[in-house]
Design a protein around this motif. Structure first.
Motif, PDB file in Angstrom:
ATOM      1  N   CYS A 182      -4.741  -0.589   2.457  1.00 25.71           N
ATOM      2  CA  CYS A 182      -4.188  -0.774   3.807  1.00 25.71           C
ATOM      3  C   CYS A 182      -5.134  -1.626   4.656  1.00 25.71           C
ATOM      4  CB  CYS A 182      -3.992   0.596   4.452  1.00 25.71           C
ATOM      5  SG  CYS A 182      -3.444   0.499   6.157  1.00 25.71           S
TER       6      CYS A 182
ATOM      7  N   ALA B  36       0.820  -1.216   0.000  1.00 26.77           N
ATOM      8  CA  ALA B  36       0.000   0.000   0.000  1.00 26.77           C
ATOM      9  C   ALA B  36       0.853   1.265   0.000  1.00 26.77           C
ATOM     10  CB  ALA B  36      -0.922   0.009   1.220  1.00 26.77           C
ATOM     11  N   ILE B  37       2.138   1.119   0.340  1.00 23.39           N
ATOM     12  CA  ILE B  37       3.007   2.307   0.468  1.00 23.39           C
ATOM     13  C   ILE B  37       4.024   2.332  -0.664  1.00 23.39           C
ATOM     14  CG2 ILE B  37       4.767   3.417   1.913  1.00 23.39           C
ATOM     15  CD1 ILE B  37       3.365   2.267   4.353  1.00 23.39           C
TER      16      ILE B  37
ATOM     17  N   CYS C 134       4.115  -1.263   9.145  1.00 27.54           N
ATOM     18  CA  CYS C 134       4.924  -0.100   8.739  1.00 27.54           C
ATOM     19  C   CYS C 134       5.246   0.764   9.956  1.00 27.54           C
ATOM     20  CB  CYS C 134       4.174   0.705   7.690  1.00 27.54           C
ATOM     21  SG  CYS C 134       2.535   1.222   8.189  1.00 27.54           S
TER      22      CYS C 134
HETATM   23  S1  SF4 Z   1      -0.765  -0.650   8.294  1.00 30.36           S
HETATM   24 FE1  SF4 Z   1      -0.072  -2.548   7.282  1.00 30.36          FE
HETATM   25  S2  SF4 Z   1      -1.232  -2.636   5.375  1.00 30.36           S
HETATM   26 FE2  SF4 Z   1      -1.414  -0.526   6.136  1.00 30.36          FE
HETATM   27  S3  SF4 Z   1       0.224   0.577   5.115  1.00 30.36           S
HETATM   28 FE3  SF4 Z   1       1.042  -0.127   7.080  1.00 30.36          FE
HETATM   29  S4  SF4 Z   1       2.046  -2.090   6.660  1.00 30.36           S
HETATM   30 FE4  SF4 Z   1       0.700  -1.603   4.893  1.00 30.36          FE
END
Ligand code: SF4
Ligand code: SF4
Length: 171
Positions: free
Chosen positions: A73, A56-57, A79
């Motif tokens: 997300c 997602a990033i 993250c």
């Molecule tokens: S919370 Fe999890 S799914 Fe959402 S951006 Fe961060 S790592 Fe990715």
């Protein structure tokens, strides 16, 4: 008769509590929130992007941007937990509802860019100073090497009785 019934209903509605609840202003306990990034701290290292299980990033070091696709997300927090600068957090605020899969892009702040450039400059200066010190030490060592060589008199002295020991070991 209908008028009386209508008036009763109006009066009842005026003095009774509403049947609905107001929208909650804060997240209920136990919810995970959504990812927020403090771009004053983010160094665009890309670790969050690597650790995100849903990709997602996105981090663009050339453009100095950090992007997230909110609908991809899953709020796993990976993250946030892996960010070395602690610039990520799970914001506990409601977001605007949306119907499209958008990408939110944030530019690294001038403050963060300046701090990062200062750090890199200091690191380069340290590396250059270390290299210069190493070169100077090597040059000094090269000059001192001939003086440390054994004198001819020392070379003329008999060697230790190693062969004798070897012979003893053979017996
Ligand atoms: S919370 Fe999890 S799914 Fe959402 S951006 Fe961060 S790592 Fe990715
Ligand atoms: S948010 Fe954290 S982990 Fe992600 S690029 Fe910025 S500093 Fe690195």
């Amino acid at each position: 008769m209908a008028i009386v019934s209508f008036n009763k209903t109006v009066l009842h509605n005026l003095i009774s509590k509403p049947k609905t609840r107001k929208a909650e202003k804060e997240y209920p306990a136990g919810t995970r929130g959504h990812v927020e990034n403090d771009m004053d701290l983010c160094i665009l290292c890309g670790l969050c992007s690597i650790k995100c299980p849903t990709h997602a990033i996105t981090v663009d070091k050339n453009e100095k941007t950090w992007s997230i696709r909110p609908m991809s997300c899953i709020q796993c927090r990976s993250c946030v937990d892996n960010c070395p600068k602690k610039s990520l957090s799970m914001g506990l605020r409601f977001q605007e509802p949306g119907t499209e899969k958008i990408t939110k892009t944030f530019k690294q702040s001038e403050k963060a860019i300046a701090a990062q450039e200062a750090l890199m400059k200091a690191a380069k200066e340290r590396a250059a100073a270390a290299a210069a010190a190493k070169a100077a030490a090597a040059a000094q060592g090269g000059q001192a090497a001939p003086a440390a060589a054994p004198s001819p008199a020392a070379q003329a002295q008999p060697t230790p009785a190693a062969p004798a020991n070897q012979d003893q070991n053979k017996e």
